[in-house]
Every structure is written in structure tokens, then in C-alpha cells.
Motif scaffolding. Structure first.
Motif, PDB file in Angstrom:
ATOM      1  N   PRO A 129       0.815  -1.221   0.000  1.00 13.51           N
ATOM      2  CA  PRO A 129       0.000   0.000   0.000  1.00 13.51           C
ATOM      3  C   PRO A 129       0.849   1.272   0.000  1.00 13.51           C
ATOM      4  CG  PRO A 129      -0.947  -1.608   1.487  1.00 13.51           C
ATOM      5  CD  PRO A 129       0.376  -2.176   1.044  1.00 13.51           C
ATOM      6  N   GLN A 130       1.961   1.254   0.741  1.00 15.07           N
ATOM      7  CA  GLN A 130       2.820   2.430   0.781  1.00 15.07           C
ATOM      8  C   GLN A 130       3.451   2.703  -0.595  1.00 15.07           C
ATOM      9  OE1 GLN A 130       2.970  -0.165   2.928  1.00 15.07           O
ATOM     10  NE2 GLN A 130       2.032   0.823   4.725  1.00 15.07           N
ATOM     11  N   ARG A 132       2.195   1.756  -3.490  1.00 14.64           N
ATOM     12  CA  ARG A 132       1.139   2.201  -4.397  1.00 14.64           C
ATOM     13  C   ARG A 132       0.860   3.691  -4.211  1.00 14.64           C
ATOM     14  NH1 ARG A 132      -1.723  -2.744  -2.601  1.00 14.64           N
ATOM     15  NH2 ARG A 132      -1.370  -4.371  -4.179  1.00 14.64           N
ATOM     16  N   ALA A 133       0.735   4.104  -2.962  1.00 16.25           N
ATOM     17  CA  ALA A 133       0.467   5.519  -2.684  1.00 16.25           C
ATOM     18  C   ALA A 133       1.589   6.400  -3.220  1.00 16.25           C
ATOM     19  CB  ALA A 133       0.298   5.728  -1.181  1.00 16.25           C
ATOM     20  N   TYR A 136       1.420   6.636  -7.112  1.00 13.76           N
ATOM     21  CA  TYR A 136       0.390   7.584  -7.566  1.00 13.76           C
ATOM     22  C   TYR A 136       0.808   9.022  -7.281  1.00 13.76           C
ATOM     23  CZ  TYR A 136      -3.204   4.454  -9.333  1.00 13.76           C
ATOM     24  OH  TYR A 136      -3.909   3.567 -10.122  1.00 13.76           O
ATOM     25  N   ASP A 137       1.461   9.259  -6.156  1.00 13.31           N
ATOM     26  CA  ASP A 137       1.985  10.601  -5.870  1.00 13.31           C
ATOM     27  C   ASP A 137       2.993  11.018  -6.930  1.00 13.31           C
ATOM     28  OD1 ASP A 137       0.449  10.855  -3.594  1.00 13.31           O
ATOM     29  OD2 ASP A 137       2.077  10.353  -2.200  1.00 13.31           O
ATOM     30  N   GLY A 270      -3.840   1.608  -0.712  1.00 16.13           N
ATOM     31  CA  GLY A 270      -2.851   2.640  -0.980  1.00 16.13           C
ATOM     32  C   GLY A 270      -3.184   3.462  -2.207  1.00 16.13           C
ATOM     33  N   ILE A 271      -4.107   2.966  -3.044  1.00 19.69           N
ATOM     34  CA  ILE A 271      -4.521   3.711  -4.233  1.00 19.69           C
ATOM     35  C   ILE A 271      -5.501   4.798  -3.806  1.00 19.69           C
ATOM     36  CG2 ILE A 271      -5.733   3.570  -6.446  1.00 19.69           C
ATOM     37  CD1 ILE A 271      -4.750   0.676  -6.647  1.00 19.69           C
ATOM     38  N   PRO A 272      -5.256   6.045  -4.166  1.00 25.03           N
ATOM     39  CA  PRO A 272      -6.137   7.130  -3.717  1.00 25.03           C
ATOM     40  C   PRO A 272      -7.488   7.087  -4.415  1.00 25.03           C
ATOM     41  CG  PRO A 272      -4.556   7.969  -5.297  1.00 25.03           C
ATOM     42  CD  PRO A 272      -4.156   6.541  -5.021  1.00 25.03           C
ATOM     43  N   ASP A 276      -9.159  12.491  -4.220  1.00 23.64           N
ATOM     44  CA  ASP A 276      -7.898  12.778  -3.544  1.00 23.64           C
ATOM     45  C   ASP A 276      -6.773  13.003  -4.556  1.00 23.64           C
ATOM     46  OD1 ASP A 276      -9.095  12.540  -1.032  1.00 23.64           O
ATOM     47  OD2 ASP A 276      -8.775  10.377  -0.994  1.00 23.64           O
ATOM     48  N   TYR A 277      -6.788  12.226  -5.635  1.00 28.63           N
ATOM     49  CA  TYR A 277      -5.777  12.396  -6.687  1.00 28.63           C
ATOM     50  C   TYR A 277      -5.929  13.775  -7.331  1.00 28.63           C
ATOM     51  CZ  TYR A 277      -2.786  11.059 -10.654  1.00 28.63           C
ATOM     52  OH  TYR A 277      -1.772  10.976 -11.578  1.00 28.63           O
TER      53      TYR A 277
END
Length: 347
Positions: A129-130, A132-133, A136-137, A270-272, A276-277
């Protein structure tokens, strides 16, 4: 599925002898025993890995046969990547552009091979999850950087006509769709009628990629860092929100359409969320909010449907760059349905 940027065998072929003779005096490497391996998976311009001794390059060319007007513009790809080499937007190093069609039958260019990961699925399987986040960031930050490129400093102020961007784009892709049409798609007819009647007010223009998605990014082999943005043939000057909406299409497509996220349970992944994106992108670009988001989503899906219809038509004609072109091209109707749904849901 997560893969390194390594090509796979396909039926496509180049004239290795002619290519080696042309490149030997122009690029470093041992061209006496040139190895050529096609990349697979793309739907547009055929792309090949070249191994010349210990030197690795990538060749990208126009496909053979009759093509739609303004499609497969590898000259524009070459120009924009060359212009971006001194900006924060990561692109491969370019070496040469060949306009002599007698070498390989069409124009082509050569760039560096960038080793890394290409992750096609928006759900980022196999990552924590970390990770993935963070990925995307990184994608949001890369797109924001692209949209903030100084056009004058990069020599791209004349790269397109930003005024009337959506009117031109809707007209262009409607025409491209008609030129490739093989059967009637009811939702495409609805979009063709609705979009030109609901154009948003024009904002400041920027460089837009035109196909900014996870599959066109090369990630670092082990870190959530973008090493290169690829596939610039649809780039131009225009409204960055169209680019952003295209990047957000996974949230509007089902899993069987390019691994879409719609309907998936993303809690704890972890995917927003899309909201949020969008908020992250707005923060990075200094934008306070986005009006008429449904228009941009509908437009992006309409354009993708038109592109996929072209892929489908080329597959029927036996002129596609990928062996799965027919299956992917058949998703044009799914994209059109999702585009019209975005409008209906916003009413």
C-alpha cells in the motif's frame, strides 16, 4: 502484472542489414551483429530494442500502409522529447531522426533504452500500500510538472494552437472515429452530439501529453520514481484538464477495460480515490478547484473510444502494431458507454 522494460518476440521485422549500414557511421556500438527485438503491447508506432554490442538503443517508427491523417506523428514525438531534455519532465535521450524512407520503409528515430519497470495495471499488483500511494503521488507530480513547462523556454510556444482546443479536438476525433467506423455505437453518437454543445470556458494552455497513463511511464527498478515518460505522438498545446481526465480514466472504467478501478474495493490498497488524486494535482499546480469535471472525463473517454476504434480498424485490415489489437480495439464501445455515463450521472 509487473514487468521490466524488456521486449518480447513478435512477427514484426526490420531490415537489419540496411539499418546497421545506416547507423554504423552515426551511433556508437558494434553494428556487425545487430540484434533487433520488437516490443509488444503498444497499439501505435512499432518500437524495437536494438543491441549493438554493449550498446542498447530503442527504435520507433511509423507503421507501414495507409494511415489516418495526422496519426502516428513520430516527428512530433521526437521534437517534444528533445525540447523536454532540460526540464523536470523525464524523457529518454534522443540520438537521431531519419526521414529517409528507403532505409526501413517509413521514418523512424533512435533513443536511449531506459531500463526499469512498466506496470500496466492501475491497481499496481505486487506492491505494498505504501508503494502504491507513493507511485500515484509520483505520477501526479510528473503530470503537474509537465503542465508547468515554460513553453517559450522549451521552444514549444508554436507546438500547437491552444485557442479553441476542445472544439478542434472534438471535431478531429469525431472525424477520426468516422474514418475508422466499422459498426454503430449508440453512446458515441450521443457524445458526438453532446460534446460540441457543452464546451467549457478555455483556461491557460500548457503542453499536454495526450496519452498520459501508467503504461506509458518507466518506473525505477525498485523505487516509486518515474525515469521516463514515453509515447508523445498525441502531444500538443491545450487545456491540461483534458490530460488530467485521461490520466484519471481508470476510476471510470471497469476491470476488464485496461484494468480499470471502477467497482474495485480500494480501501487499504494505498490507491487514492479520484477526488484525492485531483486534490493532489490541484495542490501541485496551484489550482483551487475544477469545474465541469464530467465534461473532461466524457471528452477523454470519447477520444479514447475514437483511438480504439482506429486500432480495431487497423487490426481488421491486418495493419496493427500489436497482436492483441483486435481485442483492445473492441473496447471502444466500453469507453463510449463510460463517457456517456459520466454525463448522465452529472445531471
Amino acid at each position: 502484472m509487473m514487468t521490466l522494460t524488456t521486449p518480447k518476440a513478435s512477427p514484426a521485422a526490420l531490415d537489419g542489414a540496411a539499418l546497421a549500414a545506416y547507423l554504423a557511421p552515426r551511433l556508437e556500438g558494434d553494428w556487425r551483429d545487430l540484434e533487433i527485438t520488437p516490443f509488444t503491447g503498444g497499439q501505435s508506432n512499432p518500437t524495437f530494442l536494438l543491441r549493438a554490442g554493449d550498446r542498447h538503443y530503442v527504435l520507433r517508427k511509423r507503421p507501414p500502409g495507409p494511415l489516418l491523417p495526422s496519426a502516428h506523428a513520430i516527428d512530433r514525438e521526437y521534437r517534444v522529447m528533445q525540447a523536454l531534455r532540460t526540464t523536470p519532465v523525464p524523457v529518454p535521450r534522443l540520438h537521431l531522426f531519419c526521414e529517409d524512407e528507403t532505409i526501413l520503409g517509413t521514418t523512424f528515430f533512435i533513443m536511449d533504452y531506459v531500463a526499469g519497470r512498466v506496470i500496466k495495471e492501475p491497481e499496481l499488483p505486487g506492491l505494498s500500500p505504501q508503494e502504491r500511494a507513493a507511485t500515484y503521488d509520483a505520477m501526479a507530480a510528473c503530470l503537474a510538472a509537465l503542465h508547468q513547462v515554460d513553453l517559450n523556454a522549451a521552444g514549444l510556444a508554436d507546438y500547437g494552437r491552444p485557442q479553441g482546443y476542445y472544439a478542434r479536438q472534438v471535431k478531429r476525433w469525431g472525424e477520426q472515429y468516422r474514418a475508422s467506423e466499422t459498426h454503430s455505437i449508440a453512446e458515441m453518437e450521443e457524445l458526438i452530439a453532446w460534446l460540441p454543445a457543452n464546451l467549457p470556458a478555455e483556461g491557460p494552455a500548457s503542453l499536454v501529453h495526450g496519452d498520459f497513463r501508467l503504461e506509458n511511464l518507466i518506473l525505477h527498478p525498485s523505487e516509486p520514481k518515474i525515469l521516463a515518460v514515453l509515447d508523445w505522438e498525441l502531444s500538443t498545446l491545450g487545456d491540461p484538464l483534458g490530460d488530467l481526465a485521461y490520466n484519471c480514466l481508470p476510476w471510470h472504467l471497469p476491470p476488464h477495460a485496461f484494468g480499470g478501478l471502477k467497482g474495485r474495493d480500494l480501501a487499504g490498497s494505498g490507491i487514492p480515490r479520484e477526488a484525492d488524486y485531483l486534490q493532489a494535482y490541484c495542490r501541485l499546480t496551484g489550482r483551487s478547484h475544477i469545474d465541469q469535471w464530467h465534461f473532461y472525463v466524457a471528452f477523454a473517454l470519447f477520444r479514447l473510444a475514437a483511438i480504439l476504434q482506429g486500432v480495431f480498424k487497423r487490426a481488421l485490415d491486418g495493419n496493427a502494431a500489436s497482436p492483441d489489437a483486435r481485442q483492445r480495439g473492441a473496447l471502444a464501445s466500453v469507453c463510449a458507454q463510460a463517457g456517456w455515463a459520466a454525463i448522465v450521472e452529472a445531471r
